[in-house]
Design an enzyme around this catalytic site. Structure first.
Site, short mmCIF file in Angstrom:
data_model
loop_
_atom_site.label_atom_id
_atom_site.label_comp_id
_atom_site.label_asym_id
_atom_site.label_seq_id
_atom_site.Cartn_x
_atom_site.Cartn_y
_atom_site.Cartn_z
N ASP A 125 9.42 -2.59 -0.78
CA ASP A 125 9.47 -1.13 -0.82
C ASP A 125 9.24 -0.67 0.62
O ASP A 125 8.12 -0.48 1.06
CB ASP A 125 8.40 -0.59 -1.77
N GLY B 135 0.08 1.28 -3.28
CA GLY B 135 -0.10 0.40 -4.42
C GLY B 135 0.38 0.87 -5.77
O GLY B 135 0.13 0.20 -6.78
N LYS C 189 3.37 0.95 -7.18
CA LYS C 189 4.28 -0.01 -7.81
C LYS C 189 3.56 -1.33 -8.08
O LYS C 189 3.82 -2.00 -9.10
CB LYS C 189 5.51 -0.23 -6.92
N CYS D 93 12.19 5.47 -0.53
CA CYS D 93 12.11 6.82 -1.10
C CYS D 93 12.93 7.76 -0.22
O CYS D 93 12.53 8.89 0.05
CB CYS D 93 10.67 7.29 -1.24
N ASP E 164 6.84 -16.60 9.38
CA ASP E 164 7.19 -17.64 10.35
C ASP E 164 6.89 -19.01 9.77
O ASP E 164 5.84 -19.22 9.17
CB ASP E 164 6.39 -17.46 11.65
N ASP F 20 0.19 -6.22 2.92
CA ASP F 20 0.33 -5.02 3.74
C ASP F 20 -0.41 -5.22 5.05
O ASP F 20 -1.38 -5.98 5.13
CB ASP F 20 -0.22 -3.78 3.03
N ALA G 203 0.83 -1.20 0.00
CA ALA G 203 0.00 0.00 0.00
C ALA G 203 0.87 1.26 0.00
O ALA G 203 1.94 1.26 0.61
CB ALA G 203 -0.92 -0.02 1.21
#
EC number: 2.1.1.176
Length: 555
Positions: A421, A355, A357, A474, A409, A375, A353
């Protein structure tokens, strides 16, 4: 209680139950840059919530004050909401819906009156004044304090302070006619507060006009030791002192000044044509020409076009609502180029999120393959799913509501391509995220680095032997970028760097083979990516056929 839905995912190897529990740091990890709690200023003015604005509309006749400037009233209230944590700096949401009516609702409930309705020019001014006032806040506050005889402005009434900031910004940075700025901000102060507040605004703004005309603004000189120079630069270019000191250490003073100038300039935007519906960049250019929106073709990506002005026009024309294009920086598109999505592939987007990419990767699949968008934030995943449907890529996007750190896990396996990201400081996008510089502190950096390490470790378990893990941010901070990759490789000897020079132009390739976009050099958002390959020799034997994951209830 949300409905729990289970789906078999064939790219994973064994049954595993997920959890949606998350810490405060992980709950913010769904947005890039990450959102961490920030301090707010107390106030006795009520700022209504967005849910109450529509629900509590009064049937009584609305009080109209035609003497008050619409863009200044909206800007003042919005600035208060931003500082109190109730709004973002962007006036328009990512779906392109204008919020002029909503903003006027906030004005009415906060100030007790409405102005005339906002037109397109007013909306543009609100965007400029709000964004600019936030960017230049430290600079403006220094001058306001100086002209108020070094008074501690933190004790000033919040609304009065915002009106003064707006007036100072319009006079100093927008070069608006001084008499109009003084008169209209005085009218706002009188109507929203009291006559005495208007007199105070009148006196201070008139004093500012004289100082500007005489070129005698009380600004600090860049002299003394490193700390003193950093404080002066932080005031002159309106950045937090800790950021100035950090950048000066890494970049040097000259490059730091250039970067701050870039962050304070009016941002440009990129539009991505939606290839998934057969809408090409040529089609987008045709639309922009018809709308008379100035634009330039991206030098790096075939689907992208750059614009400096005209976003309001594009929004009102419905290009975003129809899914023909989306607002996305080229730096994000170049990271997708490094993932190199191909039709038929299964790709995992670990912190997906909001979203952008995810959708761009999905558009490369030509309807074949799947992007699993993971996410921790259920609401933002729901928006992602809705946008995927709008862009007609919902057939190759599956949303997975989970905390990546607990999802992995129990030896989950495997995908050939995994994108992380990561939540980050966002120090590469300060030109667009005007408020972000004030919502970060040095302590955040340490928390984020720990979170990035944890997420990298978790994401690595999803990568097949021979598969690719792309780590991106970023941020322009080496501690979030190169150093996180180095730390990861020291813990995971089965991964090695795959240089990105096959996927992006040479200007973006670092000596270590990483991707890096420099805002000043490349005129893009600052961003980073490393392409890491897992060695084939660690291929595991006997992999079960599926793993069951809890999906969000929007499926």
């Amino acid at each position: 209680m949300a409905k729990v839905v289970y789906m078999a995912l064939p790219f994973l190897t064994q049954p595993h139950k997920t959890t949606t529990a998350s810490s405060s740091s992980s709950s913010s990890s769904s947005s890039k840059p990450s959102k961490l709690p920030h301090r707010t200023r107390s106030t006795n003015i009520s700022i209504p919530s967005s849910t109450n604005v529509a629900a509590n509309r009064s049937p009584k006749p609305k009080k109209l004050n035609s003497d008050v400037s619409p863009h200044r009233a909206v800007s003042a209230v919005r600035l208060m909401r931003i500082e109190l944590g109730g709004a973002f700096a962007d006036l328009l949401n990512e779906k392109g819906k204008g919020s002029g009516e909503n903003e006027m609702g906030y004005v009415e409930r906060t100030l007790g009156f409405r102005t005339r309705e906002l037109n397109n020019q007013d909306l543009r001014l609100v965007t400029e004044v709000v964004g600019g006032t936030i960017r230049w806040r430290r600079y403006l506050d220094h001058l306001i304090s100086s002209l108020c005889h070094n008074k501690d402005i933190s004790s000033m009434e919040p609304l009065l302070l915002q009106i003064l900031r707006i007036g100072f910004y319009e006079i100093l940075k927008l070069d608006m006619p001084p008499y109009a700025v003084v008169d209209e901000n005085v009218q706002l102060a009188k109507a929203a507060l009291r006559p005495g507040a208007g007199n105070l605004v009148n006196g201070i703004l008139r004093k500012l006009v004289v100082l500007k005309e005489n070129e005698t603004l009380p600004l600090p000189e860049v002299v003394g030791d490193d700390r003193s120079q950093a404080r002066a630069l932080a005031t002159l270019y309106s950045h937090p002192v800790w950021i100035v000191r950090r950048w000066t250490r890494y970049l040097g003073q000259e490059e730091t000044i250039k970067l701050m100038i870039w962050n304070n300039s009016e941002p440009s935007y990129s539009l991505r044509a939606n290839r998934a519906i057969g809408f090409s960049r040529d089609d987008l250019v045709t639309q922009l020409n018809a709308l008379k929106v100035p634009h330039k073709l991206s030098l790096h990506l075939d689907d992208f076009v750059r614009i400096k002005t005209g976003l309001q026009t594009i929004i009102h024309a419905g290009l975003l609502k129809k899914g023909l294009c989306s607002v996305q920086d080229e730096s994000a598109g170049l990271i997708v180029s490094i993932v190199d999505p191909q039709p038929g592939e299964t790709i995992v987007d670990c912190c997906a999120a909001p979203g952008g990419k995810t959708l761009y990767m999905a558009s490369h699949l030509s309807g074949q393959g799947m992007v699993y968008a993971i996410d921790v934030n259920r609401g933002r995943l729901r928006i992602l799913k809705e946008t995927a449907k709008l862009h007609q890529v919902d057939g190759v996007v599956t949303t997975v509501h989970a905390d990546l750190r607990t999802l992995t896990d129990g030896e989950p396996l495997k995908s050939n391509k995994v994108l992380l990201d990561a939540p980050c400081s966002g120090l590469g996008v300060l030109s667009k995220r005007a408020d972000l510089r004030w919502n970060r502190n040095l302590e955040d950096m340490e928390e984020l680095k720990q979170l990035q390490d944890e997420l990298l470790d978790a994401a690595s378990t999803l990568v097949k032997p021979g598969g690719v893990l792309v780590y991106s941010t970023c941020s322009i901070d080496p501690e979030e970028n190169d150093e996180r990759v180095a730390a990861f490789l020291s813990r995971h000897h089965d991964f090695h760097i795959d240089p990105v020079d096959r996927y992006v132009p040479p200007d973006f390739v670092t000596p270590n083979g990483f991707y890096f976009s420099n805002p000043v050099k490349n005129s893009l958002d600052g961003s980073f990516a490393a392409r890491l390959v897992r060695s084939l020799q660690n291929e595991l034997q006997g992999t079960p056929s599926s793993l069951y994951l809890e999906l969000d209830d929007t499926q």
